[in-house]
Design a protein around this motif. Structure first.
Motif, PDB file in Angstrom:
ATOM      1  N   ILE A  37       0.852  -1.183   0.000  1.00 26.85           N
ATOM      2  CA  ILE A  37       0.000   0.000   0.000  1.00 26.85           C
ATOM      3  C   ILE A  37       0.890   1.236   0.000  1.00 26.85           C
ATOM      4  O   ILE A  37       1.889   1.302   0.723  1.00 26.85           O
ATOM      5  CB  ILE A  37      -0.965   0.017   1.205  1.00 26.85           C
ATOM      6  N   ILE A  38       0.552   2.179  -0.856  1.00 27.93           N
ATOM      7  CA  ILE A  38       1.199   3.484  -0.902  1.00 27.93           C
ATOM      8  C   ILE A  38       0.171   4.478  -0.411  1.00 27.93           C
ATOM      9  O   ILE A  38      -0.923   4.587  -0.977  1.00 27.93           O
ATOM     10  CB  ILE A  38       1.657   3.840  -2.329  1.00 27.93           C
ATOM     11  N   PHE A  39       0.496   5.219   0.655  1.00 30.65           N
ATOM     12  CA  PHE A  39      -0.475   6.149   1.228  1.00 30.65           C
ATOM     13  C   PHE A  39       0.125   7.548   1.278  1.00 30.65           C
ATOM     14  O   PHE A  39       1.222   7.753   1.796  1.00 30.65           O
ATOM     15  CB  PHE A  39      -0.905   5.709   2.627  1.00 30.65           C
TER      16      PHE A  39
ATOM     17  N   LYS B  35       5.111  11.012 -10.539  1.00 31.75           N
ATOM     18  CA  LYS B  35       5.946  10.521  -9.430  1.00 31.75           C
ATOM     19  C   LYS B  35       5.285   9.334  -8.737  1.00 31.75           C
ATOM     20  O   LYS B  35       5.951   8.355  -8.378  1.00 31.75           O
ATOM     21  CB  LYS B  35       6.205  11.647  -8.430  1.00 31.75           C
ATOM     22  N   VAL B  36       3.969   9.416  -8.550  1.00 33.28           N
ATOM     23  CA  VAL B  36       3.254   8.306  -7.914  1.00 33.28           C
ATOM     24  C   VAL B  36       3.300   7.069  -8.805  1.00 33.28           C
ATOM     25  O   VAL B  36       3.482   5.943  -8.322  1.00 33.28           O
ATOM     26  CB  VAL B  36       1.802   8.706  -7.600  1.00 33.28           C
ATOM     27  N   HIS B  37       3.156   7.260 -10.102  1.00 30.25           N
ATOM     28  CA  HIS B  37       3.281   6.129 -11.022  1.00 30.25           C
ATOM     29  C   HIS B  37       4.656   5.486 -10.891  1.00 30.25           C
ATOM     30  O   HIS B  37       4.790   4.256 -10.976  1.00 30.25           O
ATOM     31  CB  HIS B  37       3.055   6.592 -12.463  1.00 30.25           C
ATOM     32  N   GLY B  38       5.678   6.306 -10.669  1.00 29.99           N
ATOM     33  CA  GLY B  38       7.014   5.772 -10.453  1.00 29.99           C
ATOM     34  C   GLY B  38       7.098   4.939  -9.174  1.00 29.99           C
ATOM     35  O   GLY B  38       7.765   3.906  -9.138  1.00 29.99           O
ATOM     36  N   MET B  39       6.404   5.384  -8.120  1.00 32.51           N
ATOM     37  CA  MET B  39       6.360   4.611  -6.876  1.00 32.51           C
ATOM     38  C   MET B  39       5.694   3.254  -7.110  1.00 32.51           C
ATOM     39  O   MET B  39       6.158   2.226  -6.602  1.00 32.51           O
ATOM     40  CB  MET B  39       5.581   5.378  -5.798  1.00 32.51           C
TER      41      MET B  39
ATOM     42  N   VAL C  48      -2.419  -1.304  -3.320  1.00 33.51           N
ATOM     43  CA  VAL C  48      -3.471  -0.343  -2.980  1.00 33.51           C
ATOM     44  C   VAL C  48      -2.839   1.044  -2.921  1.00 33.51           C
ATOM     45  O   VAL C  48      -1.753   1.231  -2.367  1.00 33.51           O
ATOM     46  CB  VAL C  48      -4.119  -0.675  -1.616  1.00 33.51           C
ATOM     47  N   LEU C  49      -3.525   2.011  -3.493  1.00 31.92           N
ATOM     48  CA  LEU C  49      -3.085   3.410  -3.455  1.00 31.92           C
ATOM     49  C   LEU C  49      -4.110   4.193  -2.659  1.00 31.92           C
ATOM     50  O   LEU C  49      -5.314   4.022  -2.842  1.00 31.92           O
ATOM     51  CB  LEU C  49      -2.973   3.954  -4.876  1.00 31.92           C
ATOM     52  N   GLY C  50      -3.640   5.029  -1.746  1.00 28.67           N
ATOM     53  CA  GLY C  50      -4.587   5.791  -0.932  1.00 28.67           C
ATOM     54  C   GLY C  50      -4.002   7.099  -0.465  1.00 28.67           C
ATOM     55  O   GLY C  50      -2.816   7.385  -0.651  1.00 28.67           O
TER      56      GLY C  50
ATOM     57  N   ALA D  52      -4.067  10.512  -5.065  1.00 33.76           N
ATOM     58  CA  ALA D  52      -4.218   9.057  -5.202  1.00 33.76           C
ATOM     59  C   ALA D  52      -5.291   8.719  -6.238  1.00 33.76           C
ATOM     60  O   ALA D  52      -5.097   7.842  -7.084  1.00 33.76           O
ATOM     61  CB  ALA D  52      -4.560   8.434  -3.852  1.00 33.76           C
ATOM     62  N   LEU D  53      -6.418   9.420  -6.179  1.00 34.59           N
ATOM     63  CA  LEU D  53      -7.495   9.181  -7.152  1.00 34.59           C
ATOM     64  C   LEU D  53      -7.018   9.460  -8.571  1.00 34.59           C
ATOM     65  O   LEU D  53      -7.188   8.629  -9.473  1.00 34.59           O
ATOM     66  CB  LEU D  53      -8.703  10.057  -6.833  1.00 34.59           C
TER      67      LEU D  53
END
Length: 228
Positions: A27-29, A98-102, A117-119, A128-129
């Motif tokens: 999960i990435i939050f 950047k989130v896509h890279g994570m 899961v992304l949140g 996140a959305l």
């Protein structure tokens, strides 16, 4: 505050390894405006399954228009919180990259996209959305707490995720910062092009999380990520 043995501090980010020693999910939050990765790490650690690792990154520090240009951790500039107000389109898209890279880093580490899961909360939930909807592979699910869908007028054209992406939106009906109307409008739009979107409302809750909300997050994670 000392970190537990299953935490790793990486720069300003907080990373948690699987409690059972072998991660098969992640999960990435993403935190809210002015917060850090540490702010949500304890909560995520409490609700994750033992086979799930987590990443609570910290946004770069930048001036924020909404806060009179003061510098603070922020994923992108926020100019206003009025419905239909001006948005930092370039900043939102850059942050999503950047989130896509994570997410890609988790996949490279051996976690399939469908078990990620992304949140996020508030601004982090908004990012996140947007990031989940503009990621081409199906994630396990996305959680947005007290947030909104950025650049909403570009959807569904901007969407590249599968229609089956599960989405959990949680919002207090007494939120004085991010109006509950944002959650309602975002939910209505998401329902028009996704098959599995739900909005949970918390009576009397302001711009924060409640024990019931945290419990609902845990149930959503357990539903989206089957135990191995």
């Amino acid at each position: 505050m000392a970190l537990a043995a299953n935490y790793i501090r990486k720069s300003a980010d907080i990373v948690g390894v699987a409690k059972n020693g072998k991660a098969t999910a992640s999960i990435i939050f993403l935190h809210g405006l002015g917060d850090t990765g540490h702010g949500w790490s304890s909560t995520i650690d409490e609700i994750r399954p033992p086979f799930m690792q987590f990443n609570c990154p910290t946004a770069d520090t930048m001036p924020v228009t909404l806060n009179l240009g003061f510098q603070m951790p922020s994923w992108f500039d926020i100019r206003t919180l009025e419905v239909g107000g001006s948005e930092d389109e370039a900043g939102i898209k850059s942050a999503a990259t950047k989130v896509h890279g994570m997410i890609n880093n988790e996949i490279k580490a051996g976690i399939p996209a469908e078990r990620i899961v992304l949140g996020g909360f508030s601004q982090g939930g908004a990012l996140a959305l947007y990031s989940a909807l503009t990621y081409p592979e199906k994630l396990a699910g996305v959680i947005g707490l007290s947030c909104w869908l950025p650049l909403h007028s570009t959807f569904p054209d901007t969407k590249v995720c599968p229609d089956t992406l599960p989405v959990l939106l949680c919002h207090g009906d007494s939120d004085p910062i991010v109006s509950f109307k944002f959650g309602q409008l975002s939910h209505s739009l998401l329902k028009s092009f996704l098959k599995n979107t739900q909005l949970k409302t918390y009576r009397g809750l302001a711009h924060s999380a409640s024990p019931q909300e945290i419990s609902d997050m845990k149930a959503f994670i357990d539903q989206c990520i089957p135990h191995p």
